[in-house]
Write an enzyme that holds these catalytic residues in place. Structure first.
Site, PDB file in Angstrom:
ATOM      1  N   ASP A 191       0.871  -1.178   0.000  1.00  0.00           N
ATOM      2  CA  ASP A 191       0.000   0.000   0.000  1.00  0.00           C
ATOM      3  C   ASP A 191       0.910   1.231   0.000  1.00  0.00           C
ATOM      4  O   ASP A 191       1.615   1.496   0.974  1.00  0.00           O
ATOM      5  CB  ASP A 191      -0.912  -0.026   1.238  1.00  0.00           C
ATOM      6  CG  ASP A 191      -1.886   1.153   1.287  1.00  0.00           C
ATOM      7  OD1 ASP A 191      -1.556   2.236   0.759  1.00  0.00           O
ATOM      8  OD2 ASP A 191      -2.969   1.002   1.889  1.00  0.00           O
TER       9      ASP A 191
ATOM     10  N   LYS B 199      -6.696  10.037  -1.325  1.00  0.00           N
ATOM     11  CA  LYS B 199      -5.772  10.838  -0.524  1.00  0.00           C
ATOM     12  C   LYS B 199      -4.914  11.744  -1.415  1.00  0.00           C
ATOM     13  O   LYS B 199      -5.445  12.636  -2.046  1.00  0.00           O
ATOM     14  CB  LYS B 199      -4.926   9.903   0.345  1.00  0.00           C
ATOM     15  CG  LYS B 199      -5.737   8.828   1.081  1.00  0.00           C
ATOM     16  CD  LYS B 199      -6.636   9.406   2.157  1.00  0.00           C
ATOM     17  CE  LYS B 199      -7.619   8.391   2.713  1.00  0.00           C
ATOM     18  NZ  LYS B 199      -7.044   7.168   3.269  1.00  0.00           N
TER      19      LYS B 199
HETATM   20  C1  LIG Z   1      -7.478   5.921   3.375  1.00  0.00           C
HETATM   21  C2  LIG Z   1      -6.595   4.767   3.232  1.00  0.00           C
HETATM   22  C3  LIG Z   1      -7.095   3.551   2.736  1.00  0.00           C
HETATM   23  C4  LIG Z   1      -8.550   3.370   2.353  1.00  0.00           C
HETATM   24  O1  LIG Z   1      -8.910   4.156   1.261  1.00  0.00           O
HETATM   25  P1  LIG Z   1     -10.437   4.674   0.994  1.00  0.00           P
HETATM   26  O2  LIG Z   1     -10.307   5.419  -0.286  1.00  0.00           O
HETATM   27  O3  LIG Z   1     -10.825   5.512   2.168  1.00  0.00           O
HETATM   28  O4  LIG Z   1     -11.286   3.455   0.891  1.00  0.00           O
HETATM   29  C5  LIG Z   1      -6.207   2.503   2.599  1.00  0.00           C
HETATM   30  N1  LIG Z   1      -4.907   2.623   2.947  1.00  0.00           N
HETATM   31  C6  LIG Z   1      -4.404   3.766   3.442  1.00  0.00           C
HETATM   32  C7  LIG Z   1      -2.968   3.839   3.806  1.00  0.00           C
HETATM   33  C8  LIG Z   1      -5.229   4.874   3.614  1.00  0.00           C
HETATM   34  O5  LIG Z   1      -4.732   5.999   4.120  1.00  0.00           O
END
Ligand SMILES: *Cc1c(COP(=O)(O)O)cnc(C)c1O
Length: 392
Positions: free
Chosen positions: A183, A208
């Site tokens: 991620d 984000k």
């Molecule tokens: C926000 C976030 C997610 C989830 O993403 P959404 O678009 O809110 O479903 C997954 N991993 C990380 C590191 C995040 O900051």
């Protein structure tokens, strides 16, 4: 495009093409559910993947495809598939690749909803998940050595900004024949490209930094073509597709990704240094600080330390509750990566899905404040923090 081109040139020009039909520079928004055919032979050829084309937007759409191509290029990956949210990308990846009886190795500090996939959802389907201490590379390697089908990493982690050595852990996973998934939401491809360190798949919450303006949600998985295809076929059936309008907003945002991330890197490191010196601050977590335990690894695998930092005040949650409303240039909200500075306690942001016990087990200190730096002028942000701290 050549790897040596700078981050803003890459953000503006990678995978861009003038629309062949309209000569439009900006990708047209194909806000459309279904595509029509002249005859059945044409339709059949597209349906059987003998000819290029789109049939139905749950499966594919020209605007979302442009976003996927751009993300694959930015991550240096073979292919990409997009999703309606980051969690849709994560969940679909896990369900597309894992079978009952298989084993996942991951870390405690993963994003809250991701962590709950490993502790609550996947075990219900007979998938064994070994959740390791995030700081302990030896323990993660030992867990991989016991057998591993999928290694799932997140670095830097949310919200304590721990750093994992991608090269070392992915090598260990590959020795066991495991698929390595990273991620990369916090770093973005401007600061870190996990494919360089062997990652098979790179996932983002596009909501984000990639979006950056807080007006679209999305997710994306980039990586090995065979794996992305498998995930894409699962997505076609389960349906958590990105819509064309959000894809358009994300494509627009990606043009300024290099510019925004460089500014956010600069702002974050300056403010981390300021907070570290402040007598009312107990501890600052930011991988750009020399005393951060992951600093050396971060220097090796990242070209910038990112736009998120977190800190604890002396006085914990009570002090945080007094401090946060005093900030003028920070919204109290659960997002991050926006052009606006966004702030909130980890207990109400990344780890809101967890109960107090689970939060403690994840090593999230009570009262930890996540400060997601925007693109404002750093002097204004520092003066704002200074004034709010003086008030408590
Ligand atoms: C926000 C976030 C997610 C989830 O993403 P959404 O678009 O809110 O479903 C997954 N991993 C990380 C590191 C995040 O900051």
């Amino acid at each position: 495009m050549d790897r040596k081109e700078g981050p803003s040139t890459r953000s503006v020009h990678l995978a861009e093409q003038v629309d062949p039909r309209t000569r439009a520079i900006v990708p047209p928004v194909v806000q459309n559910s279904a595509f029509a055919f002249e005859n059945l032979d044409e339709w059949r050829a597209v349906a059987q993947h003998e000819a290029a084309g789109d049939i139905y937007s749950r499966n594919s759409n020209p605007t979302t495809r442009r976003f996927e191509e751009k993300m694959a290029a930015l991550e240096g990956a073979e292919s990409a598939s997009s999703f309606g949210t980051g969690m849709a990308a994560i969940s679909t990846t896990l369900f597309a690749l894992l079978n009952p009886g298989q084993r996942v190795v991951t870390v405690r500090d993963a994003y809250g909803a991701t962590y709950l996939h490993f502790t609550q959802i996947l075990p219900r389907f007979g998938i064994n998940c070994d959740v390791c201490e995030t700081d302990d590379h030896e323990a993660i390697e030992a867990a991989i050595a016991k057998g591993c089908d999928l290694l799932y990493l997140e670095t830097p982690t949310n919200p304590t900004l721990k750093v994992l050595d991608l090269d070392r852990l992915i090598q260990a996973a590959h020795k066991k024949g495991a698929t390595a998934v990273v991620d990369n939401t916090f770093a973005t491809p401007i600061n870190q490209t996990p494919v360089e360190f062997g990652a098979d798949l790179v996932i983002h919450s596009a909501t984000k930094f990639l979006c950056g303006h807080g007006d679209a949600m999305g997710g994306v998985v980039c990586g090995r073509k065979d794996l992305v295809e498998k995930i894409f076929h699962h997505r076609e059936l389960t349906g958590p597709t990105l819509d064309a309008h959000s894809a358009y907003l994300l494509l627009r945002s990606l043009k300024t990704l290099g510019l925004r991330i460089q500014r956010q890197n600069e702002n974050a490191i300056a403010l981390a240094g300021f907070l570290e010196q402040h007598p009312k601050v107990e501890q600052v977590y930011y991988p750009g600080l020399g005393n951060h335990p992951g600093h050396e690894i971060a220097r090796r695998q990242m070209s910038g330390f990112g736009g998120v930092l977190s800190f604890e005040l002396k006085g914990g949650m009570e002090a945080a509750a007094d401090f946060l409303p005093r900030l003028r240039y920070a919204y109290m909200a659960p997002n991050l990566g926006q052009v606006e500075t966004i702030v909130g306690p980890a207990a109400l942001t990344s780890h809101v899905e967890l109960n107090e016990e689970e939060r403690k087990a994840s090593g999230v200190p009570d009262g930890l404040i996540r400060y997601a730096v925007g693109i404002e002028d750093v002097d204004d942000l520092q003066a704002d923090l200074d004034k709010a701290l003086a008030g408590i």
